[in-house]
Design a protein around this motif. Structure first.
Motif, PDB file in Angstrom:
ATOM      1  N   VAL A   1      16.385   0.655  15.559  1.00 53.44           N
ATOM      2  CA  VAL A   1      16.501   2.019  16.086  1.00 53.44           C
ATOM      3  C   VAL A   1      17.548   2.800  15.293  1.00 53.44           C
ATOM      4  CG1 VAL A   1      17.131   3.404  18.088  1.00 53.44           C
ATOM      5  CG2 VAL A   1      15.741   1.342  18.382  1.00 53.44           C
ATOM      6  N   PHE A   2      18.695   2.189  15.063  1.00 51.75           N
ATOM      7  CA  PHE A   2      19.752   2.869  14.319  1.00 51.75           C
ATOM      8  C   PHE A   2      19.459   2.887  12.823  1.00 51.75           C
ATOM      9  CE2 PHE A   2      21.998   1.614  18.226  1.00 51.75           C
ATOM     10  CZ  PHE A   2      22.460   2.864  18.613  1.00 51.75           C
ATOM     11  N   VAL A   3      18.749   1.897  12.336  1.00 47.15           N
ATOM     12  CA  VAL A   3      18.341   1.918  10.928  1.00 47.15           C
ATOM     13  C   VAL A   3      17.497   3.153  10.654  1.00 47.15           C
ATOM     14  CG1 VAL A   3      16.888   0.779   9.200  1.00 47.15           C
ATOM     15  CG2 VAL A   3      18.475  -0.575  10.576  1.00 47.15           C
ATOM     16  N   MET A   4      16.583   3.480  11.574  1.00 44.15           N
ATOM     17  CA  MET A   4      15.736   4.652  11.402  1.00 44.15           C
ATOM     18  C   MET A   4      16.510   5.944  11.674  1.00 44.15           C
ATOM     19  SD  MET A   4      12.908   3.628  10.286  1.00 44.15           S
ATOM     20  CE  MET A   4      12.038   5.195  10.422  1.00 44.15           C
ATOM     21  N   MET A   5      17.337   5.949  12.707  1.00 46.21           N
ATOM     22  CA  MET A   5      18.097   7.153  13.047  1.00 46.21           C
ATOM     23  C   MET A   5      19.065   7.538  11.936  1.00 46.21           C
ATOM     24  SD  MET A   5      18.966   6.496  17.093  1.00 46.21           S
ATOM     25  CE  MET A   5      20.010   7.946  17.185  1.00 46.21           C
TER      26      MET A   5
ATOM     27  N   SER B   1      24.765   9.385  15.018  1.00 46.67           N
ATOM     28  CA  SER B   1      23.550   9.275  14.204  1.00 46.67           C
ATOM     29  C   SER B   1      22.671  10.511  14.326  1.00 46.67           C
ATOM     30  CB  SER B   1      22.749   8.031  14.631  1.00 46.67           C
ATOM     31  OG  SER B   1      23.512   6.854  14.462  1.00 46.67           O
ATOM     32  N   THR B   2      22.680  11.153  15.495  1.00 50.84           N
ATOM     33  CA  THR B   2      21.826  12.326  15.701  1.00 50.84           C
ATOM     34  C   THR B   2      22.479  13.616  15.236  1.00 50.84           C
ATOM     35  OG1 THR B   2      22.652  12.451  17.976  1.00 50.84           O
ATOM     36  CG2 THR B   2      20.571  11.294  17.624  1.00 50.84           C
ATOM     37  N   ASP B   3      23.793  13.758  15.442  1.00 50.71           N
ATOM     38  CA  ASP B   3      24.500  14.977  15.034  1.00 50.71           C
ATOM     39  C   ASP B   3      25.928  14.619  14.631  1.00 50.71           C
ATOM     40  OD1 ASP B   3      25.547  17.509  14.648  1.00 50.71           O
ATOM     41  OD2 ASP B   3      24.530  18.362  16.393  1.00 50.71           O
ATOM     42  N   PRO B   4      26.117  14.123  13.408  1.00 48.56           N
ATOM     43  CA  PRO B   4      27.444  13.640  12.996  1.00 48.56           C
ATOM     44  C   PRO B   4      28.522  14.725  13.009  1.00 48.56           C
ATOM     45  CG  PRO B   4      25.939  13.741  11.121  1.00 48.56           C
ATOM     46  CD  PRO B   4      25.119  13.949  12.341  1.00 48.56           C
ATOM     47  N   GLU B   5      28.172  15.959  12.669  1.00 49.17           N
ATOM     48  CA  GLU B   5      29.176  17.020  12.635  1.00 49.17           C
ATOM     49  C   GLU B   5      29.683  17.345  14.035  1.00 49.17           C
ATOM     50  OE1 GLU B   5      27.577  20.347  10.588  1.00 49.17           O
ATOM     51  OE2 GLU B   5      27.474  19.321   8.647  1.00 49.17           O
ATOM     52  N   LEU B   6      28.762  17.478  14.984  1.00 51.95           N
ATOM     53  CA  LEU B   6      29.172  17.758  16.357  1.00 51.95           C
ATOM     54  C   LEU B   6      29.919  16.569  16.948  1.00 51.95           C
ATOM     55  CD1 LEU B   6      29.154  19.597  18.820  1.00 51.95           C
ATOM     56  CD2 LEU B   6      26.891  18.673  19.417  1.00 51.95           C
ATOM     57  N   ALA B   7      29.460  15.353  16.622  1.00 47.12           N
ATOM     58  CA  ALA B   7      30.137  14.157  17.116  1.00 47.12           C
ATOM     59  C   ALA B   7      31.570  14.091  16.611  1.00 47.12           C
ATOM     60  CB  ALA B   7      29.368  12.905  16.696  1.00 47.12           C
TER      61      ALA B   7
ATOM     62  N   PRO C   1      30.915   2.046   8.636  1.00 47.86           N
ATOM     63  CA  PRO C   1      31.106   0.665   8.175  1.00 47.86           C
ATOM     64  C   PRO C   1      30.949  -0.365   9.287  1.00 47.86           C
ATOM     65  CG  PRO C   1      33.205   1.822   8.237  1.00 47.86           C
ATOM     66  CD  PRO C   1      32.146   2.843   8.456  1.00 47.86           C
ATOM     67  N   LEU C   2      31.266   0.029  10.531  1.00 46.41           N
ATOM     68  CA  LEU C   2      31.123  -0.907  11.642  1.00 46.41           C
ATOM     69  C   LEU C   2      29.656  -1.248  11.871  1.00 46.41           C
ATOM     70  CD1 LEU C   2      32.350  -2.518  13.938  1.00 46.41           C
ATOM     71  CD2 LEU C   2      32.290  -0.453  15.361  1.00 46.41           C
ATOM     72  N   PHE C   3      28.794  -0.228  11.844  1.00 49.38           N
ATOM     73  CA  PHE C   3      27.370  -0.515  11.999  1.00 49.38           C
ATOM     74  C   PHE C   3      26.841  -1.304  10.807  1.00 49.38           C
ATOM     75  CE2 PHE C   3      22.899   0.609  11.153  1.00 49.38           C
ATOM     76  CZ  PHE C   3      22.335  -0.028  12.247  1.00 49.38           C
TER      77      PHE C   3
ATOM     78  N   VAL D   1      12.274   4.438  23.286  1.00 51.53           N
ATOM     79  CA  VAL D   1      12.177   4.006  21.887  1.00 51.53           C
ATOM     80  C   VAL D   1      12.790   2.621  21.671  1.00 51.53           C
ATOM     81  CG1 VAL D   1      13.009   4.460  19.539  1.00 51.53           C
ATOM     82  CG2 VAL D   1      11.920   6.285  20.841  1.00 51.53           C
ATOM     83  N   PRO D   2      14.024   2.341  22.130  1.00 51.81           N
ATOM     84  CA  PRO D   2      14.565   0.984  21.961  1.00 51.81           C
ATOM     85  C   PRO D   2      13.739  -0.082  22.678  1.00 51.81           C
ATOM     86  CG  PRO D   2      16.324   2.516  22.512  1.00 51.81           C
ATOM     87  CD  PRO D   2      15.042   3.247  22.716  1.00 51.81           C
TER      88      PRO D   2
END
Length: 292
Positions: A43-47, A170-176, A188-190, A231-232
């Protein structure tokens, strides 16, 4: 062997299936565990647009395993070493997509070249060489199963801790980042969690099969749903069905590896989901046209 001389029994032969099934419970457990882990990680690989990174990490994992095999050391440790080195390099040097892809493009041929060199120098059993590429999950022993379960538990625990912030990043890095999420630390953790997943997957299903359980499940699930919950779940179901189904079919063939069975099931699921997605898009567009 020519095409004409290939027997159907080499592909499907269930004459001793009952006995083989009773002896293969460890492989089935390992396959199910890897399916759950691979489905969630995919899921995160695709996101995060990391399918290319999965391939890059698998090449270094292959090189590490081949190097340790040549040295007579623990192959699992070699695979873990190669995966973690690749994951840390990609995670630390590839902050942007362009930089990341450049790093992976350099690492992949280097890792593959090292792996080929080590296997060329290795004079042991041919099955050991072949297994690094296509996997030996049908021959999983207790020690390997324990490694799969323990490593999977560590990765799943890590995912549980970072799931929400990692999804946001993963969905909105700037807002995050503006909201205080440690986006730079999560990358790097992921990659570290991905490296551990690739390492144990390579040992079970081979370097050539990793993409099937770390990319295809989520790619298929995202064709039929955009729900952050569904999805997951679908990705895990697709990965487990592919892995366990592939093992069950592989048990019916004494001469073929697991690779063609798992990849065929996985591709069939993706093709079906893609067809469903296209059909929904067509119906949605037809409905909009009819109401205007």
């Amino acid at each position: 062997m020519t095409v004409a001389s290939v027997s159907w029994n080499q592909i499907v032969d269930f004459s001793d299936y009952g006995a083989l099934l009773s002896l293969s419970w460890k492989a089935l457990v390992a396959g199910a565990v890897l399916g759950v882990l691979g489905g969630l990680v995919s899921v995160f690989v695709m996101m995060r647009d990391l399918p290319f990174a999965v391939h890059g990490v698998s090449e270094l994992s292959f090189a590490g395993a081949a190097g340790f095999l040549l040295a007579g050391a623990n192959v699992v440790a070699g695979s873990l070493t190669g995966s973690l080195v690749a994951a840390l390099l990609i995670g630390s040097l590839g902050a942007r997509a362009r930089d990341r892809n450049s790093v992976i493009g350099v690492l992949m041929p280097f890792g593959l070249g090292l792996g080929v060199l080590f296997l060329s120098l290795y004079s042991g059993r041919t099955a050991n060489k072949f297994g690094l590429l296509v996997g030996q999950i049908a021959a999983v022993n207790s020690a390997h199963l324990a490694a799969v379960v323990i490593t999977s538990a560590v990765v799943l625990a890590g995912l549980a801790v970072v799931w929400r912030p990692l999804t946001f990043a993963s969905t909105d890095p700037e807002l995050a980042s503006a909201r205080g999420v440690p986006v730079r630390l999560l990358s790097p953790l992921f990659m570290l969690l991905l490296g551990l997943t690739v390492a144990i997957s390579v040992q079970a299903v081979g370097a050539l099969l990793v993409l099937t359980i770390l990319v295809t499940p989520a790619a298929a699930a995202m064709r039929v749903s955009s729900s952050p919950v569904l999805v997951p779940v679908l990705a895990v179901v697709f990965a487990v069905v592919s892995m366990v189904g592939g093992i069950l079919l592989e048990l019916g063939s004494a001469s073929l590896p697991i690779t063609p069975y798992v990849t065929t099931i996985s591709f069939a699921i993706y093709a079906a989901c893609r067809g469903i997605g296209r059909l929904r898009e067509y119906r949605s567009s037809s409905t909009r046209l009819s109401t205007t």
